[in-house]
Design an enzyme around this catalytic site. Structure first.
Site, PDB file in Angstrom:
ATOM      1  N   LYS A 167       0.475  -1.062  -0.227  1.00 11.29           N
ATOM      2  CA  LYS A 167       0.151   0.406  -0.019  1.00 11.29           C
ATOM      3  C   LYS A 167       1.156   1.288  -0.071  1.00 11.29           C
ATOM      4  CE  LYS A 167      -3.109   1.921   2.949  1.00 11.29           C
ATOM      5  NZ  LYS A 167      -3.336   1.688   5.001  1.00 11.29           N
ATOM      6  N   LYS A 169       1.726   4.976   0.609  1.00 11.76           N
ATOM      7  CA  LYS A 169       0.856   6.314   1.178  1.00 11.76           C
ATOM      8  C   LYS A 169       0.847   7.146   0.908  1.00 11.76           C
ATOM      9  CE  LYS A 169      -0.840   5.901   5.214  1.00 11.76           C
ATOM     10  NZ  LYS A 169      -1.698   6.555   5.342  1.00 11.76           N
ATOM     11  N   ASP A 198      -3.855   5.268  -1.012  1.00 11.22           N
ATOM     12  CA  ASP A 198      -3.914   5.917   0.098  1.00 11.22           C
ATOM     13  C   ASP A 198      -3.659   7.397   0.015  1.00 11.22           C
ATOM     14  OD1 ASP A 198      -5.087   6.349   2.259  1.00 11.22           O
ATOM     15  OD2 ASP A 198      -4.475   5.419   3.695  1.00 11.22           O
ATOM     16  N   GLU A 224      -7.522   4.091  -1.404  1.00 11.77           N
ATOM     17  CA  GLU A 224      -8.549   4.236  -0.352  1.00 11.77           C
ATOM     18  C   GLU A 224      -8.708   5.720   0.089  1.00 11.77           C
ATOM     19  OE1 GLU A 224      -6.107   2.027   3.151  1.00 11.77           O
ATOM     20  OE2 GLU A 224      -6.932   3.551   4.506  1.00 11.77           O
ATOM     21  N   ASP A 250     -12.082   5.065   5.237  1.00 10.82           N
ATOM     22  CA  ASP A 250     -10.888   4.788   6.709  1.00 10.82           C
ATOM     23  C   ASP A 250     -11.804   5.796   7.450  1.00 10.82           C
ATOM     24  OD1 ASP A 250      -8.732   4.144   8.239  1.00 10.82           O
ATOM     25  OD2 ASP A 250      -6.871   5.143   7.523  1.00 10.82           O
ATOM     26  N   LYS A 274     -10.194  -0.984  12.240  1.00  8.69           N
ATOM     27  CA  LYS A 274      -9.578   0.370  13.590  1.00  8.69           C
ATOM     28  C   LYS A 274      -9.713  -0.081  14.795  1.00  8.69           C
ATOM     29  CE  LYS A 274      -6.370   2.457   9.650  1.00  8.69           C
ATOM     30  NZ  LYS A 274      -6.042   3.599   9.497  1.00  8.69           N
ATOM     31  N   GLU A 328      -3.404  -4.991   7.208  1.00  6.21           N
ATOM     32  CA  GLU A 328      -2.215  -4.701   7.324  1.00  6.21           C
ATOM     33  C   GLU A 328      -1.584  -4.160   8.653  1.00  6.21           C
ATOM     34  OE1 GLU A 328      -3.275  -0.758   5.110  1.00  6.21           O
ATOM     35  OE2 GLU A 328      -3.254   0.545   6.637  1.00  6.21           O
TER      36      GLU A 328
HETATM   37 MN    MN Z   1      -5.799   5.473   5.875  1.00  8.69          MN
END
Ligand code: MN
Length: 383
Positions: A167, A169, A198, A224, A250, A274, A328
């Protein structure tokens, strides 16, 4: 149950070094701080919890410093003298005394569930209905911003069998440059790995619509939270445009009400679960169940937890049957020091579930002392 009346609660800020720079949209960091929460019952059962943010208050408004203060000053009195089995009552009282602050509340709930599990000699997943999996396939974050170095890092991870998905960032670079970086990396990995991105809310709707075809063309399977968390309507429009990529939310899903609004607008095909942002393991479980009931898939996200917080997230995701994109939970691989006697275990790109009572982890007291931000605490905690 008579042995679960809460006598004391302590909070400790611990600073953990990272193995390499981790760049988020707004900042880069080489360390991660956590709040360790230690709750002791009248019979001496200790529950441990962890509250953690992605390096400061930029994501959700809370930082380890605010979390410690909120727990010490306002949440602790809601817990002291109560029975850990009265979780709903305690959480309800915490909600009435403190607005929001889900990261602080989640850490307290984690420690209380650890006590409940230990008192019953059962892992937390058995308090949630039992497990459907023993491990979680994990995605590795590419977050230095340098495409060449990231390709090398990804190839090393692939060759070592550590993971098959990555992923990126994003959001620190100009959107066009960020997407060019993603395309370069996806091409270099050439179908040998699944690639996700993301941007952490950094794009506007026009930018997201313009860049979507390039991302899909490059085989990016997951995008994301490209746009701001409040703009669920834009996320719904982007979701309807996406063909081969999935749009995941998210920041946009922290509460059950957020989830209901996402369903009403059909604003995403996938959501990131999360424990921290959702205010605890039980609230996260409810949101995941509502998502699944509406045809929205779930993903297990991370805020870079230590082995303690990672174990707690894994206890929850062990109860999820369907995780089409895995998760993740890689904090312990990125954090250079661990506070647990046994660090989180990974095998063939999957995080393994801990199966002991409660969260199934024990603290390494020497490490806790060595990494404490405020060393003056140590005499009390050594008892
Ligand atoms: Mn995120």
């Amino acid at each position: 149950m008579d042995n679960c009346k809460i006598d004391s609660i302590a909070t400790l800020i611990i600073d953990l070094p990272l193995r390499r720079l981790q760049r988020f949209s707004v900042l880069g960091t080489r360390s991660q701080s956590i709040v360790l929460i230690r709750i002791v019952s009248n019979s001496g059962i200790e529950g441990i919890g962890e509250s953690v943010t992605p390096s400061g208050p930029w994501w959700g408004g809370e930082s380890v410093e605010t979390i410690k203060t909120i727990i010490d000053q306002y949440l602790a009195p809601c817990v002291i003298g109560e029975n850990a089995f009265d979780l709903q009552k305690i959480m309800g009282r915490m909600d009435s005394v403190v607005h929001a602050n889900p990261f602080a509340k989640a850490g307290v709930e984690m420690a209380l569930l650890d006590i409940v599990g230990k008192s019953l000699d059962q892992p937390v997943y058995n308090l949630l209905g039992g497990k459907l999996r023993n491990s979680l396939p994990v995605s590795w974050p590419l977050a230095t911003g340098d495409a060449e170095a990231e390709i090398e890092e990804a190839q090393r991870m692939l060759a070592g069998g550590f993971c098959q998905s990555f992923k990126l960032k994003m959001g620190a670079l100009d959107p066009e440059k960020d997407v060019a970086r993603a395309v370069t990396i996806a091409q270099a990995l050439d179908g040998r790995a699944r690639v996700r991105v993301d941007p952490n809310e950094m794009w506007d709707e026009t930018t997201a619509k313009r860049l979507l075809p390039q991302l899909e063309e490059a085989g990016i399977e997951l995008i994301e939270q490209p746009m701001p968390r409040w703009n669920l309507a834009a996320s719904a429009r982007l979701t309807s445009l996406a063909t081969s990529s999935e749009i995941m939310l998210d920041e946009g899903v922290c509460t059950l009400r957020d989830m209901l609004e996402i369903i009403r607008l059909r604003a995403a095909g996938l959501i990131s679960i999360k424990i921290m942002k959702m205010g605890g393991i039980r609230a996260s479980k409810t949101i995941a169940q509502v998502a699944e009931a509406s045809g929205v898939s779930v993903y297990m996200g991370t805020f870079l937890e230590s082995s303690l917080g990672t174990a707690a997230n894994m206890q929850l995701c062990a109860t999820f049957g369907n995780l089409p994109y895995g998760g993740e939970l890689i904090g312990p691989l990125l954090i250079a020091e661990d506070i647990c006697q046994q660090a989180a275990q990974y095998e063939n790109g999957e995080l393994k579930l801990t199966t002991g009572p409660g969260l199934g982890v024990k603290l390494d007291e020497d490490k806790v002392r060595a990494l404490l931000r405020d060393k003056s605490y140590s005499s009390q905690s050594a008892a």
